[in-house]
Scaffold this active site. Structure first.
Site, PDB file in Angstrom:
ATOM      1  N   ASN A   8       0.851  -1.186   0.000  1.00 38.33           N
ATOM      2  CA  ASN A   8       0.000   0.000   0.000  1.00 38.33           C
ATOM      3  C   ASN A   8       0.900   1.254   0.000  1.00 38.33           C
ATOM      4  O   ASN A   8       1.705   1.443   0.914  1.00 38.33           O
ATOM      5  CB  ASN A   8      -0.900  -0.042   1.249  1.00 38.33           C
ATOM      6  CG  ASN A   8      -1.842   1.137   1.314  1.00 38.33           C
ATOM      7  OD1 ASN A   8      -1.451   2.258   1.008  1.00 38.33           O
ATOM      8  ND2 ASN A   8      -3.064   0.895   1.727  1.00 38.33           N
ATOM      9  N   HIS A  11       1.004   6.250   1.806  1.00 35.17           N
ATOM     10  CA  HIS A  11       1.722   7.211   2.639  1.00 35.17           C
ATOM     11  C   HIS A  11       2.951   7.821   1.962  1.00 35.17           C
ATOM     12  O   HIS A  11       3.544   8.758   2.483  1.00 35.17           O
ATOM     13  CB  HIS A  11       2.008   6.616   4.014  1.00 35.17           C
ATOM     14  CG  HIS A  11       0.713   6.364   4.727  1.00 35.17           C
ATOM     15  ND1 HIS A  11      -0.192   7.378   4.962  1.00 35.17           N
ATOM     16  CD2 HIS A  11       0.116   5.228   5.149  1.00 35.17           C
ATOM     17  CE1 HIS A  11      -1.279   6.877   5.535  1.00 35.17           C
ATOM     18  NE2 HIS A  11      -1.113   5.570   5.656  1.00 35.17           N
ATOM     19  N   HIS A  44      -5.613   3.631  -1.611  1.00 33.20           N
ATOM     20  CA  HIS A  44      -6.935   4.025  -1.103  1.00 33.20           C
ATOM     21  C   HIS A  44      -7.223   5.443  -1.574  1.00 33.20           C
ATOM     22  O   HIS A  44      -6.571   6.396  -1.126  1.00 33.20           O
ATOM     23  CB  HIS A  44      -6.907   3.947   0.431  1.00 33.20           C
ATOM     24  CG  HIS A  44      -8.224   4.214   1.086  1.00 33.20           C
ATOM     25  ND1 HIS A  44      -8.406   4.110   2.443  1.00 33.20           N
ATOM     26  CD2 HIS A  44      -9.428   4.581   0.583  1.00 33.20           C
ATOM     27  CE1 HIS A  44      -9.670   4.394   2.751  1.00 33.20           C
ATOM     28  NE2 HIS A  44     -10.307   4.699   1.634  1.00 33.20           N
ATOM     29  N   ARG A  46      -9.331   8.248  -1.068  1.00 30.40           N
ATOM     30  CA  ARG A  46     -10.308   8.715  -0.072  1.00 30.40           C
ATOM     31  C   ARG A  46     -11.131   9.862  -0.620  1.00 30.40           C
ATOM     32  O   ARG A  46     -10.671  10.603  -1.488  1.00 30.40           O
ATOM     33  CB  ARG A  46      -9.580   9.193   1.189  1.00 30.40           C
ATOM     34  CG  ARG A  46      -9.162   8.071   2.103  1.00 30.40           C
ATOM     35  CD  ARG A  46      -8.516   8.638   3.360  1.00 30.40           C
ATOM     36  NE  ARG A  46      -8.409   7.617   4.367  1.00 30.40           N
ATOM     37  CZ  ARG A  46      -9.326   7.370   5.301  1.00 30.40           C
ATOM     38  NH1 ARG A  46     -10.419   8.106   5.383  1.00 30.40           N
ATOM     39  NH2 ARG A  46      -9.149   6.413   6.172  1.00 30.40           N
ATOM     40  N   ARG A  50      -6.810  12.829   0.772  1.00 31.32           N
ATOM     41  CA  ARG A  50      -5.725  13.273   1.656  1.00 31.32           C
ATOM     42  C   ARG A  50      -4.380  12.652   1.286  1.00 31.32           C
ATOM     43  O   ARG A  50      -3.346  13.166   1.655  1.00 31.32           O
ATOM     44  CB  ARG A  50      -6.064  12.963   3.115  1.00 31.32           C
ATOM     45  CG  ARG A  50      -6.032  11.490   3.450  1.00 31.32           C
ATOM     46  CD  ARG A  50      -6.204  11.251   4.928  1.00 31.32           C
ATOM     47  NE  ARG A  50      -7.558  11.477   5.369  1.00 31.32           N
ATOM     48  CZ  ARG A  50      -8.074  10.922   6.473  1.00 31.32           C
ATOM     49  NH1 ARG A  50      -7.321  10.150   7.230  1.00 31.32           N
ATOM     50  NH2 ARG A  50      -9.318  11.128   6.816  1.00 31.32           N
ATOM     51  N   GLU A  71      -8.669   0.528  -2.924  1.00 32.32           N
ATOM     52  CA  GLU A  71      -9.504   0.575  -1.717  1.00 32.32           C
ATOM     53  C   GLU A  71     -10.458   1.744  -1.858  1.00 32.32           C
ATOM     54  O   GLU A  71     -10.030   2.864  -2.183  1.00 32.32           O
ATOM     55  CB  GLU A  71      -8.640   0.768  -0.478  1.00 32.32           C
ATOM     56  CG  GLU A  71      -7.770  -0.437  -0.186  1.00 32.32           C
ATOM     57  CD  GLU A  71      -6.894  -0.228   1.031  1.00 32.32           C
ATOM     58  OE1 GLU A  71      -6.197  -1.178   1.405  1.00 32.32           O
ATOM     59  OE2 GLU A  71      -6.883   0.891   1.594  1.00 32.32           O
ATOM     60  N   THR A 102      -8.307   3.789   8.548  1.00 35.36           N
ATOM     61  CA  THR A 102      -9.528   2.983   8.534  1.00 35.36           C
ATOM     62  C   THR A 102      -9.663   2.249   9.868  1.00 35.36           C
ATOM     63  O   THR A 102      -8.961   1.277  10.126  1.00 35.36           O
ATOM     64  CB  THR A 102      -9.476   1.982   7.354  1.00 35.36           C
ATOM     65  OG1 THR A 102      -9.099   2.703   6.194  1.00 35.36           O
ATOM     66  CG2 THR A 102     -10.827   1.336   7.133  1.00 35.36           C
ATOM     67  N   GLU A 152     -11.166  -9.233   3.319  1.00 33.83           N
ATOM     68  CA  GLU A 152      -9.882  -8.893   3.941  1.00 33.83           C
ATOM     69  C   GLU A 152     -10.156  -8.660   5.425  1.00 33.83           C
ATOM     70  O   GLU A 152     -10.983  -7.816   5.778  1.00 33.83           O
ATOM     71  CB  GLU A 152      -9.281  -7.642   3.293  1.00 33.83           C
ATOM     72  CG  GLU A 152      -7.936  -7.285   3.933  1.00 33.83           C
ATOM     73  CD  GLU A 152      -7.154  -6.241   3.155  1.00 33.83           C
ATOM     74  OE1 GLU A 152      -7.257  -6.191   1.924  1.00 33.83           O
ATOM     75  OE2 GLU A 152      -6.433  -5.466   3.808  1.00 33.83           O
ATOM     76  N   HIS A 191      -3.644  -4.379   7.874  1.00 34.96           N
ATOM     77  CA  HIS A 191      -3.735  -3.219   8.753  1.00 34.96           C
ATOM     78  C   HIS A 191      -2.819  -3.387   9.971  1.00 34.96           C
ATOM     79  O   HIS A 191      -2.969  -4.335  10.727  1.00 34.96           O
ATOM     80  CB  HIS A 191      -5.155  -2.921   9.249  1.00 34.96           C
ATOM     81  CG  HIS A 191      -5.285  -1.484   9.701  1.00 34.96           C
ATOM     82  ND1 HIS A 191      -5.715  -0.482   8.871  1.00 34.96           N
ATOM     83  CD2 HIS A 191      -4.956  -0.891  10.860  1.00 34.96           C
ATOM     84  CE1 HIS A 191      -5.680   0.664   9.510  1.00 34.96           C
ATOM     85  NE2 HIS A 191      -5.215   0.450  10.720  1.00 34.96           N
TER      86      HIS A 191
HETATM   87  N1  PXP Z   1      -5.894  -3.081   4.055  1.00 34.83           N
HETATM   88  C1  PXP Z   1      -6.852  -2.128   4.076  1.00 34.83           C
HETATM   89  C2  PXP Z   1      -8.213  -2.489   3.597  1.00 34.83           C
HETATM   90  C3  PXP Z   1      -6.555  -0.819   4.493  1.00 34.83           C
HETATM   91  O1  PXP Z   1      -7.522   0.112   4.503  1.00 34.83           O
HETATM   92  C4  PXP Z   1      -5.233  -0.516   4.858  1.00 34.83           C
HETATM   93  C5  PXP Z   1      -4.863   0.876   5.231  1.00 34.83           C
HETATM   94  O2  PXP Z   1      -5.561   1.292   6.303  1.00 34.83           O
HETATM   95  C6  PXP Z   1      -4.270  -1.537   4.835  1.00 34.83           C
HETATM   96  C7  PXP Z   1      -4.640  -2.810   4.434  1.00 34.83           C
HETATM   97  C8  PXP Z   1      -2.848  -1.283   5.216  1.00 34.83           C
HETATM   98  O3  PXP Z   1      -2.738  -0.933   6.547  1.00 34.83           O
HETATM   99  P1  PXP Z   1      -1.353  -0.370   7.096  1.00 34.83           P
HETATM  100  O4  PXP Z   1      -1.102   0.911   6.369  1.00 34.83           O
HETATM  101  O5  PXP Z   1      -1.594  -0.197   8.541  1.00 34.83           O
HETATM  102  O6  PXP Z   1      -0.313  -1.397   6.770  1.00 34.83           O
END
Ligand code: PXP
Length: 241
Positions: A8, A11, A44, A46, A50, A71, A102, A152, A191
């Site tokens: 992901n 960030h 994601h 949003r 952001r 996402e 999330t 998930e 997550h």
């Molecule tokens: N899976 C989903 C559905 C998410 O929304 C997120 C980000 O919140 C992640 C995985 C990845 O989470 P993290 O950034 O905490 O690794």
């Protein structure tokens, strides 16, 4: 079964957006993640944009060969974007404007009628739909009723607990993964996963994919993104023996 890693890259965009402009570029991060062993890219989009922007999604679709897991909240705006881009997968997540990330899974049970429309529209466009849910029997049963091919499991509670509570949460994830597979659903998880907590989740044999972001991007500040993704990949491989 190979456990897939979805990286992901949200960030990277968070850091870029702190100053505006185009550095650091999340598409460049996706390319590096691909070289380091990622099996997919997760982003994601949003409502408040952001981190990831519409332009990032355009470029991820055009420039990256790995499958994109978009996402998205269950809104008409996001559905339109998903149908226009047709990513490999769409993961429906709950979204609250004021949340930092999330926080918790979808209420697939309580929102059946609302979600059914999105699962159907995305599925009909050949987009693999996944529902981001808490690891409970009730939510898995709701996903079965909705006909979602993938769930998930939100691993936030596991990641942020300790001792017996963590062990119990891990058991819930493992039991729900088995229940999902029994019902023809492919289980994923994500997550809050880090080098320190990923192995027990990766060792659950039914889990097909982990989606990991914040930790990998944070760790990349110290070791570089390639090393960070490679290490996560190694830990996941070791967990699967
Ligand atoms: N899976 C989903 C559905 C998410 O929304 C997120 C980000 O919140 C992640 C995985 C990845 O989470 P993290 O950034 O905490 O690794």
């Amino acid at each position: 079964m190979r456990l897939r890693l979805g990286v992901n890259i949200d960030h990277v965009a968070t850091i870029r957006n702190a100053r505006g402009g185009d550095h650091p570029d999340p598409v460049r991060a996706a390319r590096i993640a691909a070289e380091a062993g990622a099996d997919g890219i997760t982003a994601h989009l949003r409502e408040d944009r952001r981190h990831i922007t519409d332009g990032d999604i355009d470029r991820l679709m055009a420039e990256i060969d790995l499958p994109l897991n978009l996402e998205m909240a269950a809104t008409e705006e996001m559905l339109e974007i998903a149908l226009a881009h047709r990513p490999h997968a769409a993961c429906i997540v709950p979204e609250r404007r004021e949340e930092r990330t999330t926080e918790g899974g979808l209420d697939a049970a309580g929102q059946h009628n609302h979600l059914a429309y999105f699962v159907d529209k995305l599925g009909s466009a050949n987009i693999r739909v996944s529902l981001f849910i808490e690891p409970t029997e009730e939510q898995v049963a709701a996903a079965v009723r909705l006909g979602a091919p993938v769930v998930e499991f939100h691993t936030g509670r596991y990641a942020h607990s300790e001792g017996e509570e963590r062990t119990a949460e891990l058991r819930r994830i493992a039991d729900c993964a088995a229940l999902a597979v029994k019902n023809g659903i492919e289980p994923h998880a994500g997550h809050g996963l880090t080098f320190d907590n990923v192995v027990p989740v990766a060792a659950i044999p039914q889990i097909a994919e982990l989606n990991i972001g914040h930790f990998l991007i944070g760790e990349a500040i110290f070791t570089g993104l390639e090393a960070s993704v490679r290490r996560m990949r190694e830990l996941m491989n070791e967990a699967r023996g």
